[in-house]
Design an enzyme around this catalytic site. Structure first.
Site, PDB file in Angstrom:
ATOM      1  CB  CYS A   8      -0.995  -0.019   1.160  1.00 35.01           C
ATOM      2  SG  CYS A   8      -0.297   0.199   2.808  1.00 35.01           S
ATOM      3  NE  ARG A  14      -4.566   1.375   1.547  1.00 36.23           N
ATOM      4  CZ  ARG A  14      -4.421   2.060   0.422  1.00 36.23           C
ATOM      5  NH1 ARG A  14      -5.331   1.956  -0.532  1.00 36.23           N
ATOM      6  NH2 ARG A  14      -3.378   2.841   0.229  1.00 36.23           N
ATOM      7  CG  ASP A 122      -5.083   5.202   2.849  1.00 37.19           C
ATOM      8  OD1 ASP A 122      -5.209   4.790   4.025  1.00 37.19           O
ATOM      9  OD2 ASP A 122      -4.060   5.741   2.427  1.00 37.19           O
TER      10      ASP A 122
END
Length: 151
Positions: A8, A14, A122
């Site tokens: 990420c 994440r 996100d």
């Protein structure tokens, strides 16, 4: 051994969740899972506390993870590189040296929505509910990843 990298932006929200979730679903003697970020904002730090908390809710401990930045060497070290969104995908592909490198890069939610290139949102700037939603998405995708590894 199959080696899988989750990527990420900052490697705090994440990708640490994806790493922890997939590790919980595979045999660690057969599958190695790691994570990285395309940015270097948090190198050496722990995942975001909200990621740690949501993982813990599902009996997954990600406090042993430390943030690191994705590097070209990761193309040599990993068989599959799952990115969380299209921006991460572009950043990783920009470092690819050849088609072999490029072919390792996959959008993780394509496991749920084939060829749709759907982003994992996100959750960094949102509340705890965003982390829960991300966890659920990644959990479903990682079930499929783990099943495909058993073929």
């Amino acid at each position: 051994m199959t080696r899988i990298l989750m990527v990420c932006l900052g490697n705090i929200c994440r990708s640490p969740l994806a790493e922890g979730i997939l590790k919980s679903k595979v045999d660690s003697s057969l599958v190695f899972v790691d994570s990285a970020g395309t940015g270097n904002y948090h190198v050496g730090g722990l995942p975001d506390q909200r990621s740690i908390d949501v993982a813990k809710k599902y009996a997954i401990d990600i406090t042993d993870q430390r943030c690191r930045q994705f590097s070209v060497k990761d193309f040599d070290d990993f068989d599959l590189i799952y990115v969380m969104d299209n921006s991460n995908r572009r950043n990783v592909l920009n470092l690819a040296r050849n088609d072999q490198d490029k072919n390792k890069v996959k959008m993780i939610l394509n496991e749920l929505f084939p060829n749709e290139n759907v982003d994992v949102p996100d959750p960094y700037t949102g509340g705890l509910n965003g982390f829960e939603q991300v966890y659920q998405m990644l959990d479903k995708a990682c079930v499929i990843v783990a099943q495909n590894l058993r073929l």
